[in-house]
Design a protein around this motif. Sequence first.
Motif, PDB file in Angstrom:
ATOM      1  N   LEU A  46      29.954 -51.812 106.291  1.00  0.00           N
ATOM      2  CA  LEU A  46      29.558 -51.562 107.795  1.00  0.00           C
ATOM      3  C   LEU A  46      30.130 -50.218 108.228  1.00  0.00           C
ATOM      4  CD1 LEU A  46      30.270 -55.215 109.270  1.00  0.00           C
ATOM      5  CD2 LEU A  46      28.096 -54.168 108.382  1.00  0.00           C
ATOM      6  N   LYS A  47      31.071 -49.627 107.325  1.00  0.00           N
ATOM      7  CA  LYS A  47      31.544 -48.323 107.609  1.00  0.00           C
ATOM      8  C   LYS A  47      30.392 -47.420 107.893  1.00  0.00           C
ATOM      9  CE  LYS A  47      35.464 -45.202 107.192  1.00  0.00           C
ATOM     10  NZ  LYS A  47      34.761 -44.016 108.000  1.00  0.00           N
ATOM     11  N   PRO A  48      30.194 -46.831 108.887  1.00  0.00           N
ATOM     12  CA  PRO A  48      29.167 -45.649 108.849  1.00  0.00           C
ATOM     13  C   PRO A  48      29.633 -44.420 108.194  1.00  0.00           C
ATOM     14  CG  PRO A  48      29.586 -46.173 111.008  1.00  0.00           C
ATOM     15  CD  PRO A  48      30.297 -47.052 110.192  1.00  0.00           C
ATOM     16  N   ASN A  49      28.869 -43.731 107.630  1.00  0.00           N
ATOM     17  CA  ASN A  49      29.171 -42.324 107.072  1.00  0.00           C
ATOM     18  C   ASN A  49      30.287 -42.234 105.949  1.00  0.00           C
ATOM     19  OD1 ASN A  49      27.660 -40.912 108.827  1.00  0.00           O
ATOM     20  ND2 ASN A  49      29.144 -41.047 110.310  1.00  0.00           N
ATOM     21  N   ILE A  50      30.221 -43.580 105.117  1.00  0.00           N
ATOM     22  CA  ILE A  50      31.301 -43.911 103.992  1.00  0.00           C
ATOM     23  C   ILE A  50      30.610 -43.069 102.836  1.00  0.00           C
ATOM     24  CG2 ILE A  50      29.937 -45.630 103.245  1.00  0.00           C
ATOM     25  CD1 ILE A  50      32.781 -46.678 102.498  1.00  0.00           C
ATOM     26  N   SER A  51      31.313 -42.254 102.362  1.00  0.00           N
ATOM     27  CA  SER A  51      31.355 -41.434 101.000  1.00  0.00           C
ATOM     28  C   SER A  51      30.893 -42.565  99.889  1.00  0.00           C
ATOM     29  CB  SER A  51      32.335 -40.419 100.812  1.00  0.00           C
ATOM     30  OG  SER A  51      33.505 -40.951 100.135  1.00  0.00           O
ATOM     31  N   ILE A  52      30.095 -42.204  99.093  1.00  0.00           N
ATOM     32  CA  ILE A  52      29.841 -42.921  97.791  1.00  0.00           C
ATOM     33  C   ILE A  52      30.955 -43.024  96.886  1.00  0.00           C
ATOM     34  CG2 ILE A  52      28.588 -42.674  95.609  1.00  0.00           C
ATOM     35  CD1 ILE A  52      26.282 -41.432  97.048  1.00  0.00           C
ATOM     36  N   ARG A  53      32.090 -42.013  96.949  1.00  0.00           N
ATOM     37  CA  ARG A  53      33.171 -42.233  96.028  1.00  0.00           C
ATOM     38  C   ARG A  53      34.069 -43.327  96.780  1.00  0.00           C
ATOM     39  NH1 ARG A  53      35.315 -42.618  91.661  1.00  0.00           N
ATOM     40  NH2 ARG A  53      37.412 -42.029  91.672  1.00  0.00           N
ATOM     41  N   THR A  54      34.031 -43.252  98.278  1.00  0.00           N
ATOM     42  CA  THR A  54      35.005 -44.431  98.881  1.00  0.00           C
ATOM     43  C   THR A  54      34.417 -45.518  98.628  1.00  0.00           C
ATOM     44  OG1 THR A  54      35.605 -42.577 100.415  1.00  0.00           O
ATOM     45  CG2 THR A  54      35.989 -44.850 101.256  1.00  0.00           C
ATOM     46  N   CYS A  55      33.212 -45.619  98.721  1.00  0.00           N
ATOM     47  CA  CYS A  55      32.600 -46.810  98.428  1.00  0.00           C
ATOM     48  C   CYS A  55      32.708 -47.669  96.882  1.00  0.00           C
ATOM     49  CB  CYS A  55      30.886 -46.764  98.613  1.00  0.00           C
ATOM     50  SG  CYS A  55      29.881 -48.094  98.154  1.00  0.00           S
ATOM     51  N   GLU A  56      32.759 -46.749  96.031  1.00  0.00           N
ATOM     52  CA  GLU A  56      33.116 -47.082  94.742  1.00  0.00           C
ATOM     53  C   GLU A  56      34.441 -47.358  94.818  1.00  0.00           C
ATOM     54  OE1 GLU A  56      29.785 -44.466  92.382  1.00  0.00           O
ATOM     55  OE2 GLU A  56      31.701 -43.623  92.451  1.00  0.00           O
ATOM     56  N   LEU A  57      35.384 -46.586  95.070  1.00  0.00           N
ATOM     57  CA  LEU A  57      36.726 -46.935  95.277  1.00  0.00           C
ATOM     58  C   LEU A  57      37.134 -48.258  95.962  1.00  0.00           C
ATOM     59  CD1 LEU A  57      38.289 -43.472  95.558  1.00  0.00           C
ATOM     60  CD2 LEU A  57      38.323 -44.726  93.617  1.00  0.00           C
ATOM     61  N   THR A  58      36.411 -48.450  96.944  1.00  0.00           N
ATOM     62  CA  THR A  58      36.802 -49.696  97.708  1.00  0.00           C
ATOM     63  C   THR A  58      36.202 -51.010  97.024  1.00  0.00           C
ATOM     64  OG1 THR A  58      36.592 -48.430  99.458  1.00  0.00           O
ATOM     65  CG2 THR A  58      36.574 -50.713 100.004  1.00  0.00           C
ATOM     66  N   TYR A  59      34.849 -50.814  96.554  1.00  0.00           N
ATOM     67  CA  TYR A  59      34.462 -51.901  95.741  1.00  0.00           C
ATOM     68  C   TYR A  59      35.197 -52.454  94.606  1.00  0.00           C
ATOM     69  CZ  TYR A  59      30.272 -54.936  94.514  1.00  0.00           C
ATOM     70  OH  TYR A  59      29.406 -55.978  94.266  1.00  0.00           O
ATOM     71  N   GLN A  60      35.633 -51.469  94.019  1.00  0.00           N
ATOM     72  CA  GLN A  60      36.607 -52.077  92.655  1.00  0.00           C
ATOM     73  C   GLN A  60      37.760 -53.014  93.051  1.00  0.00           C
ATOM     74  OE1 GLN A  60      36.849 -51.034  89.242  1.00  0.00           O
ATOM     75  NE2 GLN A  60      34.799 -49.904  89.448  1.00  0.00           N
ATOM     76  N   PRO A  61      38.478 -52.764  94.088  1.00  0.00           N
ATOM     77  CA  PRO A  61      39.717 -53.854  94.363  1.00  0.00           C
ATOM     78  C   PRO A  61      38.827 -54.661  94.716  1.00  0.00           C
ATOM     79  CG  PRO A  61      39.793 -51.873  95.654  1.00  0.00           C
ATOM     80  CD  PRO A  61      38.882 -51.523  94.780  1.00  0.00           C
ATOM     81  N   ALA A  62      37.803 -54.785  95.700  1.00  0.00           N
ATOM     82  CA  ALA A  62      37.463 -56.196  96.280  1.00  0.00           C
ATOM     83  C   ALA A  62      36.623 -56.734  95.153  1.00  0.00           C
ATOM     84  CB  ALA A  62      36.150 -55.721  97.234  1.00  0.00           C
ATOM     85  N   GLY A  63      36.232 -56.295  94.090  1.00  0.00           N
ATOM     86  CA  GLY A  63      35.575 -57.157  93.127  1.00  0.00           C
ATOM     87  C   GLY A  63      36.818 -57.705  92.419  1.00  0.00           C
ATOM     88  N   TRP A  64      37.751 -57.238  92.179  1.00  0.00           N
ATOM     89  CA  TRP A  64      39.080 -57.725  91.258  1.00  0.00           C
ATOM     90  C   TRP A  64      39.649 -58.838  92.302  1.00  0.00           C
ATOM     91  CZ3 TRP A  64      39.501 -58.076  86.515  1.00  0.00           C
ATOM     92  CH2 TRP A  64      38.981 -56.917  85.840  1.00  0.00           C
TER      93      TRP A  64
END
Length: 169
Positions: A46-64
């Motif tokens: 939901l965060k607007p204007n999130i960078s693709i890199r931030t998206c990938e870095l956030t998805y990793q811990p969420a997945g784990w």
Amino acid sequence: VYDYLLTVNSEVELIWPSRWNPIKILFLLTRYLPFVDVTLVLFYQLKPNISIRTCELTYQPAGWLIVIGIAVAEIILVVRTWAIWGRSKRIALILGIAAVLGLTPTLVIESIFLNSLECTSCLPILSWCLLTAGNPVIAVSFVIVILFETCTSHRILFPRKKLLLTVLV
């Protein structure tokens, strides 16, 4: 949240005053990790204007964290099955081996999957995080969990029937 609100009084009465032990820790992890999971997921979704890199870095811990939550729930299932079987050493050995055989490839598969993810922005105007690619091997992980739960649940529901897993061990 609804389930939490329904049961928090019982938790406060029964769990909080009890002594600390591994089962209490597992319970609290399964109870409260989803709040962290949801927070991370809402952030990258939901965060607007999130960078693709931030998206990938956030998805990793969420997945784990989600995988850790699943693993903890599976361990609780193992402990409950073992308790139903009267804390048998033989059943503990069988369930322990099954848990290691099930969880190890699941963790390896999750690592492969999370390292293969590709994200992009949803729409240029909104710039939300959107998962666009990932290794399909993740499906094998779900099959492993389903097989593990089937074998463990079978031990709970039909404690005197033999299952291939127990015959092999």
